[in-house]
Design a protein around this motif. Structure first.
Motif, PDB file in Angstrom:
ATOM      1  N   UNK A   1       0.123   1.205  12.266  1.00 55.75           N
ATOM      2  CA  UNK A   1      -0.385   1.186  11.583  1.00 55.75           C
ATOM      3  C   UNK A   1       1.305   1.458  10.572  1.00 55.75           C
ATOM      4  N   UNK A   2       1.605   2.658  10.755  1.00 58.16           N
ATOM      5  CA  UNK A   2       3.192   3.134  10.043  1.00 58.16           C
ATOM      6  C   UNK A   2       4.022   1.763   9.618  1.00 58.16           C
ATOM      7  N   UNK A   3       4.448   1.311  11.212  1.00 54.83           N
ATOM      8  CA  UNK A   3       5.526   0.320  11.064  1.00 54.83           C
ATOM      9  C   UNK A   3       5.076  -0.684   9.966  1.00 54.83           C
TER      10      UNK A   3
ATOM     11  N   UNK B   1       2.897  -0.532   7.019  1.00 47.90           N
ATOM     12  CA  UNK B   1       3.336   0.292   5.793  1.00 47.90           C
ATOM     13  C   UNK B   1       4.588   0.620   5.299  1.00 47.90           C
ATOM     14  N   UNK B   2       5.429   1.248   6.382  1.00 47.92           N
ATOM     15  CA  UNK B   2       6.678   1.817   5.969  1.00 47.92           C
ATOM     16  C   UNK B   2       8.109   0.621   5.377  1.00 47.92           C
ATOM     17  N   UNK B   3       7.220  -0.187   5.192  1.00 46.20           N
ATOM     18  CA  UNK B   3       8.031  -1.485   4.665  1.00 46.20           C
ATOM     19  C   UNK B   3       7.704  -1.461   2.867  1.00 46.20           C
ATOM     20  N   UNK B   4       6.638  -0.548   2.814  1.00 46.06           N
ATOM     21  CA  UNK B   4       6.774  -0.653   1.327  1.00 46.06           C
ATOM     22  C   UNK B   4       7.011   0.623   0.652  1.00 46.06           C
ATOM     23  N   UNK B   5       7.237   0.717  -0.817  1.00 47.80           N
ATOM     24  CA  UNK B   5       8.228   1.172  -1.453  1.00 47.80           C
ATOM     25  C   UNK B   5       6.932   2.633  -1.567  1.00 47.80           C
ATOM     26  N   UNK B   6       7.576   3.596  -1.701  1.00 50.74           N
ATOM     27  CA  UNK B   6       6.585   5.025  -1.668  1.00 50.74           C
ATOM     28  C   UNK B   6       5.968   4.896  -1.101  1.00 50.74           C
ATOM     29  N   UNK B   7       6.320   4.412   0.249  1.00 44.98           N
ATOM     30  CA  UNK B   7       4.894   4.405   1.271  1.00 44.98           C
ATOM     31  C   UNK B   7       4.387   6.468   1.340  1.00 44.98           C
TER      32      UNK B   7
ATOM     33  N   UNK C   1       3.033   8.103   5.118  1.00 46.21           N
ATOM     34  CA  UNK C   1       2.778   8.452   5.760  1.00 46.21           C
ATOM     35  C   UNK C   1       1.080   9.693   5.485  1.00 46.21           C
ATOM     36  N   UNK C   2       0.505  10.354   5.583  1.00 44.94           N
ATOM     37  CA  UNK C   2      -0.530  11.329   5.893  1.00 44.94           C
ATOM     38  C   UNK C   2      -0.985  11.756   6.937  1.00 44.94           C
ATOM     39  N   UNK C   3      -1.873  10.683   7.962  1.00 46.09           N
ATOM     40  CA  UNK C   3      -2.240  11.032   9.090  1.00 46.09           C
ATOM     41  C   UNK C   3      -1.218  10.452  10.541  1.00 46.09           C
ATOM     42  N   UNK C   4      -2.089  10.395  11.697  1.00 49.62           N
ATOM     43  CA  UNK C   4      -1.121  10.042  12.491  1.00 49.62           C
ATOM     44  C   UNK C   4      -0.685   8.320  12.424  1.00 49.62           C
ATOM     45  N   UNK C   5      -0.226   7.607  13.148  1.00 48.59           N
ATOM     46  CA  UNK C   5       0.723   6.546  12.883  1.00 48.59           C
ATOM     47  C   UNK C   5       0.085   5.296  13.503  1.00 48.59           C
ATOM     48  N   UNK C   6      -0.823   6.103  14.775  1.00 45.91           N
ATOM     49  CA  UNK C   6      -1.558   5.073  15.164  1.00 45.91           C
ATOM     50  C   UNK C   6      -3.170   4.914  15.005  1.00 45.91           C
ATOM     51  N   UNK C   7      -3.635   4.113  14.976  1.00 47.63           N
ATOM     52  CA  UNK C   7      -5.408   4.178  14.734  1.00 47.63           C
ATOM     53  C   UNK C   7      -5.877   3.256  15.106  1.00 47.63           C
TER      54      UNK C   7
ATOM     55  N   UNK D   1       1.966  -4.832  13.790  1.00 45.45           N
ATOM     56  CA  UNK D   1       1.456  -3.206  13.885  1.00 45.45           C
ATOM     57  C   UNK D   1       1.583  -3.510  14.676  1.00 45.45           C
ATOM     58  N   UNK D   2       0.500  -4.413  16.303  1.00 49.21           N
ATOM     59  CA  UNK D   2       0.987  -4.862  17.067  1.00 49.21           C
ATOM     60  C   UNK D   2       2.469  -4.755  18.134  1.00 49.21           C
ATOM     61  N   UNK D   3       2.654  -5.092  17.821  1.00 50.22           N
ATOM     62  CA  UNK D   3       3.579  -5.394  18.665  1.00 50.22           C
ATOM     63  C   UNK D   3       4.896  -4.010  18.297  1.00 50.22           C
TER      64      UNK D   3
END
Length: 211
Positions: A55-57, A59-65, A67-73, A102-104
């Motif tokens: 998920x981080x891959x 959402x990290x492109x979003x401004x002020x993102x 991440x408080x949880x695991x990046x993998x879901x 998010x898959x690649x």
């Protein structure tokens, strides 16, 4: 939890494992696939796709993102239509491009800097295993701990945190530049297909690499 872990956990339930089978289709390195068409094919056959995504891959492109949880879901895919793909956990619809991004992704987990600082403050000796890691250690058997310079990343986070604290006492503005530390992950991005039709799963062609 990796694809293998998810599969093994499922096999513990004998009432299902005897007649439901699964196969993992990796998406890293990136695959050449029409995601909507591919998922639609499996769902029409009565199969259940579960995506393992970073998920981080995306959402990290979003401004002020933040991440408080695991990046993998792990997310169940329960439907597709021309405008998007339906997912659970949480229930939402996303475009094929969003899902594909998010898959690649390579097998990497992102740890937020606040967690690094908190763990170090609680136990400064927690860095010792990382500092003296060797390939014989089960924990650090993955050589990427060295090639990714995880120790150096952690040291940079702690150095910036110390600078932040010093500047705060002097009332001097300071903004850390390192937001996350990248570490090797046991997760692999891709889609697990659960189906009652073993032959269909085993005979399905591997997704070709994108050129």
């Amino acid at each position: 939890m990796s694809a293998n872990d998810l599969h093994e956990n499922f096999l513990q339930y004998s009432e299902y494992s005897s007649h439901i089978h699964c196969r993992f289709f990796p998406f890293w390195p990136p695959r050449d696939v029409d995601l909507l068409q591919w998922l639609s094919h499996w769902i029409k056959q009565g199969a259940l796709p579960i995506a393992i995504m970073n998920m981080y891959h995306y959402h990290s492109q979003k401004i002020n993102f933040y991440c408080t949880s695991s990046s993998w879901q792990h997310r169940i895919i329960y439907g597709v239509e021309p405008r998007g793909i339906y997912l659970m956990n949480p229930i939402q619809i996303q475009s094929p491009q969003q899902i594909y991004e998010q898959l690649t992704v390579d097998s990497i987990t992102y740890i937020i800097r606040q967690e690094i600082v908190q763990r170090y403050n609680q136990s400064p000796m927690c860095l010792t295993p990382l500092a003296i890691n060797n390939n014989k250690s089960r924990l650090f058997s993955d050589t990427r701990w060295r090639t990714m310079n995880v120790l150096g990343q952690v040291v940079n986070v702690l150095r910036e945190d110390r600078q932040l604290n010093e500047n705060e006492t002097r009332n001097i503005p300071y903004r850390p530049t390192v937001t996350h530390v990248r570490i090797p992950s046991t997760c692999s991005s891709g889609i697990l297909i659960f189906s009652k039709d073993y032959n269909q799963l085993i005979n399905a062609i591997d997704l070709p690499l994108r050129q």
